[in-house]
Write a protein that holds these residues in place. Structure first.
Motif, short mmCIF file in Angstrom:
data_model
loop_
_atom_site.label_atom_id
_atom_site.label_comp_id
_atom_site.label_asym_id
_atom_site.label_seq_id
_atom_site.Cartn_x
_atom_site.Cartn_y
_atom_site.Cartn_z
N GLN A 167 1.18 -1.20 -0.31
CA GLN A 167 -0.28 0.16 0.37
C GLN A 167 0.62 1.43 -0.17
OE1 GLN A 167 -2.64 -0.49 3.25
NE2 GLN A 167 -4.31 -1.58 2.02
N LYS A 168 1.51 1.04 0.42
CA LYS A 168 2.99 2.33 0.31
C LYS A 168 4.13 2.06 0.34
CE LYS A 168 3.47 6.56 3.12
NZ LYS A 168 3.74 7.23 4.69
N GLY A 169 5.08 2.75 -0.17
CA GLY A 169 6.81 2.35 0.41
C GLY A 169 7.36 1.08 -1.06
N PHE A 170 8.42 0.87 -0.69
CA PHE A 170 9.83 -0.40 -1.36
C PHE A 170 9.94 -1.39 0.00
CE2 PHE A 170 12.85 -0.95 -4.69
CZ PHE A 170 12.33 -1.62 -5.07
N PHE A 171 9.89 -2.46 0.21
CA PHE A 171 10.59 -3.63 1.11
C PHE A 171 11.24 -4.77 -0.34
CE2 PHE A 171 5.86 -2.09 2.53
CZ PHE A 171 6.48 -1.80 3.25
N ILE A 172 12.15 -4.51 0.14
CA ILE A 172 13.00 -5.51 -0.19
C ILE A 172 13.96 -6.72 0.46
CG2 ILE A 172 15.22 -5.90 -1.35
CD1 ILE A 172 15.15 -2.86 -1.55
N SER A 173 13.32 -8.06 0.27
CA SER A 173 13.94 -9.43 1.25
C SER A 173 14.60 -10.18 -0.14
CB SER A 173 13.19 -10.26 1.67
OG SER A 173 13.41 -11.60 1.90
N VAL A 174 16.77 -10.43 0.64
CA VAL A 174 17.02 -10.65 -0.31
C VAL A 174 17.83 -12.16 0.42
CG1 VAL A 174 19.48 -10.95 -1.31
CG2 VAL A 174 18.40 -8.74 -1.40
N THR A 175 18.27 -12.83 -0.11
CA THR A 175 17.84 -14.49 0.43
C THR A 175 19.51 -14.58 -0.18
OG1 THR A 175 16.43 -15.18 1.58
CG2 THR A 175 18.43 -16.98 1.02
N ALA A 176 21.06 -15.07 0.42
CA ALA A 176 21.77 -15.19 0.02
C ALA A 176 22.68 -16.69 0.18
CB ALA A 176 23.30 -14.14 0.44
N VAL A 177 23.11 -17.06 -0.68
CA VAL A 177 23.45 -18.76 0.02
C VAL A 177 24.94 -18.78 -0.58
CG1 VAL A 177 22.94 -20.84 -1.52
CG2 VAL A 177 21.22 -19.57 -0.48
#
Length: 208
Positions: free
Chosen positions: A135-145
């Motif tokens: 609804q608002k804003g920018f969200f980032i999720s990164v998984t590193a292996v």
């Protein structure tokens, strides 16, 4: 009256300890779980290292002065650093994002230019992720292996007095840069803004 505990009273690590205190390990392949820079899993004789980070607009980054390409690059490398901190070699990442209709396709293209640049520099493969709306804003999720030789991973708890600490770059430079940007942001709010991130804002749609 029902008791209420403010989350900020615990701090980040206190909250993690609270939420994971009842975790049970069900698989023998789990070598190291929650509580360090990354988890370690045994995988057919090799040890896999996994780390996940979330970046939230106006908490971890400010698009008033952060170009989206730079943000994409940062989103990947902050996760790779956790893998390297465990003495492992990063190999793969997944990237998940949620964004509002403020963002155009061109804006997301710019963000992923940074993601691809980081993957190219550190020779890691982008192998998946997810997209969603917010609804608002920018969200980032990164998984590193990453991978590490058997039992050669390094834990925080193994640090000892007298160890040699090595760093790269100029200590304090990032904080100084952030201080300057925040100062410019506050001063420019009183006048018509002419931001160095004009390109980033130009790629955002006018919709709210």
């Amino acid at each position: 009256m029902e008791e209420r505990t403010e989350i900020e009273s615990l701090g980040e690590f206190g909250l993690i300890d609270h939420l994971t205190r009842n975790i049970e390990i069900h698989n023998a392949s789990t070598i190291l779980g929650v509580g360090d820079d990354a988890a370690v899993i045994d995988h057919f004789g090799k040890q896999t290292v996994i780390s996940t980070d979330v970046l939230v607009e106006n908490i971890h980054f400010d698009l008033m002065y952060t170009p989206l390409k730079h943000l994409g690059y940062k989103s990947v490398v902050v996760n790779l650093s956790d893998i390297c901190a465990m003495n492992a070699t990063p190999t793969h990442v997944t990237v998940s994002i949620a964004f509002s209709n403020r963002f155009s396709l061109e804006a997301l293209d710019e963000f992923y230019e940074g993601v691809y640049a980081a993957c190219e520099r550190y020779k890691v493969d982008l192998v998946g992720g997810d997209t969603s709306s917010s609804q608002k804003g920018f969200f980032i999720s990164v998984t590193a292996v990453g991978e590490v030789a058997p039992d050669k991973f390094v834990k925080r708890s193994t640090a000892q007095k007298g160890d040699l600490v090595c760093v790269t770059g100029d200590l304090g430079a990032a904080y100084l840069g952030l201080t300057i940007l925040e100062r410019e942001k506050k001063s420019s709010s009183k006048t018509r803004r002419c931001s160095p991130t004009w390109r980033t804002r130009r790629t955002l749609s006018a919709a709210s």
